[in-house]
Scaffold this active site. Structure first.
Site, PDB file in Angstrom:
ATOM      1  CB  THR A   9      -0.963   0.017   1.199  1.00  0.00           C
ATOM      2  OG1 THR A   9      -0.250  -0.341   2.383  1.00  0.00           O
ATOM      3  CG2 THR A   9      -2.094  -0.968   0.994  1.00  0.00           C
ATOM      4  CE1 TYR A  32     -16.947   1.534   3.046  1.00  0.00           C
ATOM      5  CE2 TYR A  32     -18.032  -0.256   1.892  1.00  0.00           C
ATOM      6  CZ  TYR A  32     -18.078   0.996   2.466  1.00  0.00           C
ATOM      7  OH  TYR A  32     -19.252   1.695   2.472  1.00  0.00           O
ATOM      8  CE1 TYR A  73       0.281  -4.356   6.804  1.00  0.00           C
ATOM      9  CE2 TYR A  73      -0.161  -3.891   4.489  1.00  0.00           C
ATOM     10  CZ  TYR A  73       0.231  -3.458   5.742  1.00  0.00           C
ATOM     11  OH  TYR A  73       0.573  -2.138   5.937  1.00  0.00           O
ATOM     12  NE  ARG A 108      -2.006   2.406   4.890  1.00  0.00           N
ATOM     13  CZ  ARG A 108      -2.004   3.427   4.034  1.00  0.00           C
ATOM     14  NH1 ARG A 108      -2.992   3.571   3.177  1.00  0.00           N
ATOM     15  NH2 ARG A 108      -1.012   4.311   4.044  1.00  0.00           N
ATOM     16  CE  LYS A 153       3.781  -4.136   6.589  1.00  0.00           C
ATOM     17  NZ  LYS A 153       3.675  -3.360   5.317  1.00  0.00           N
ATOM     18  CB  ILE A 189       7.379  -5.234   5.849  1.00  0.00           C
ATOM     19  CG1 ILE A 189       7.705  -6.714   5.603  1.00  0.00           C
ATOM     20  CG2 ILE A 189       7.090  -4.536   4.513  1.00  0.00           C
ATOM     21  CD1 ILE A 189       6.589  -7.508   4.958  1.00  0.00           C
TER      22      ILE A 189
END
Length: 294
Positions: free
Chosen positions: A49, A112, A138, A143, A167, A209
């Protein structure tokens, strides 16, 4: 060698440089890849992202992935980001994206939709069934709008063969403790939070990361290596040196912050695609002042 061994240390989530006319700046991307490799990171992550993937067209993504393979040239492992909130579309992407040279796939939890924990489990199980590549979960609730619970991470790690790591960017230290305590031995757990890198490695994580490693690859990867060797006096010194930088990078938006730093280093131009815009002038001025004393 397990994925946990292969990707131990610092991975850098590459930005996508743009030209003034909004095209992908492949010259700048190539220079950035060389810069982070020379800086000593252990692997690169393309199409995360931080690379502004929501505003890239599919052909651009394919071109960037192939360019990254060519530029890295086998010197380091390459992890490819491939996530989304449409499971069926992702299954098609797994068949059509150039993944043969990828060491692993990093896949963000569906955003979402806010699926239940069972929905998250079934989503990742479906992805894993469509590829032989290792998949790194992830978890970034800030987010995506939903959290992958520790129980779901551990269920995937134990029940789905090629779910090989996570992650973790939840910022929930207690959740991370439970994952680290109960994970299978070969399951990789890496941080997605530069601020917490030292602390999370002290708890047992295998690395980071990183966003900051785009601009501070030498110092950041050394911080991680020192932490992995329990040399915490050295890693604390490096952490404190970069701490204000971390604050500024994430003051408004990622990647607006890191692109401001990279612009000041002369590595990229400070261009974006809407809805992301450059860092506000007063924060960018703070970046300049910080770098003048770095």
């Amino acid at each position: 060698m397990s994925l946990r061994d292969t990707l131990k240390g610092t991975g850098v989530a590459l930005v996508t440089p743009f030209t003034s006319n909004q095209q992908v700046d492949f010259d700048a991307l190539g220079n950035l890849i060389e810069y982070v490799i020379r800086g000593g990171v252990e692997y690169v992550v393309t199409m995360g992202t931080t690379g502004e993937t929501p505003t890239l067209y599919k052909q651009e993504k394919l071109d960037i992935i192939n360019f990254t393979y060519d530029k890295v040239g086998g010197r380091l492992p390459v992890v490819v980001g491939l996530g989304g909130n449409n499971t069926r579309e992702l299954l098609n992407d797994l068949e059509t994206y150039p993944l043969d040279k990828a060491t692993a796939i990093l896949s963000a939890s569906p955003y979402y939709n806010k699926p239940s924990q069972e929905g998250i489990f079934q989503h990742y199980k479906a992805l894993a069934s469509a590829t032989s590549k290792p998949i790194i979960l992830y978890n970034v609730p800030g987010r995506t709008g939903s959290n992958i619970a520790a129980e779901t991470t551990l269920r995937l790690a134990n029940e789905v063969g090629n779910i090989s790591g996570i992650k973790e960017a939840s910022g929930n230290m207690i959740q991370c403790m439970h994952i680290l305590r109960d994970r299978p031995r070969e399951f990789m757990v890496t941080s997605g939070d530069d601020h917490l890198a030292l602390s999370l490695i002290a708890l047992g994580m295998d690395g980071v990361i990183s966003v900051a490693a785009n601009v501070f690859p030498k110092d950041f990867s050394e911080l991680v290596r020192c932490s992995l060797k329990d040399e915490y006096k050295s890693s604390r010194t490096l952490h404190n040196k970069m701490l204000e930088g971390f604050d500024l990078m994430f003051a408004e938006n990622n990647p607006a912050g890191i692109k401001a730093f990279l612009t000041e280093f002369g590595l990229i131009q400070n261009h974006f695609r809407l809805p992301v815009v450059p860092l506000s002038e007063h924060i960018h001025d703070k970046v300049k002042r910080y770098l003048a004393t770095f």
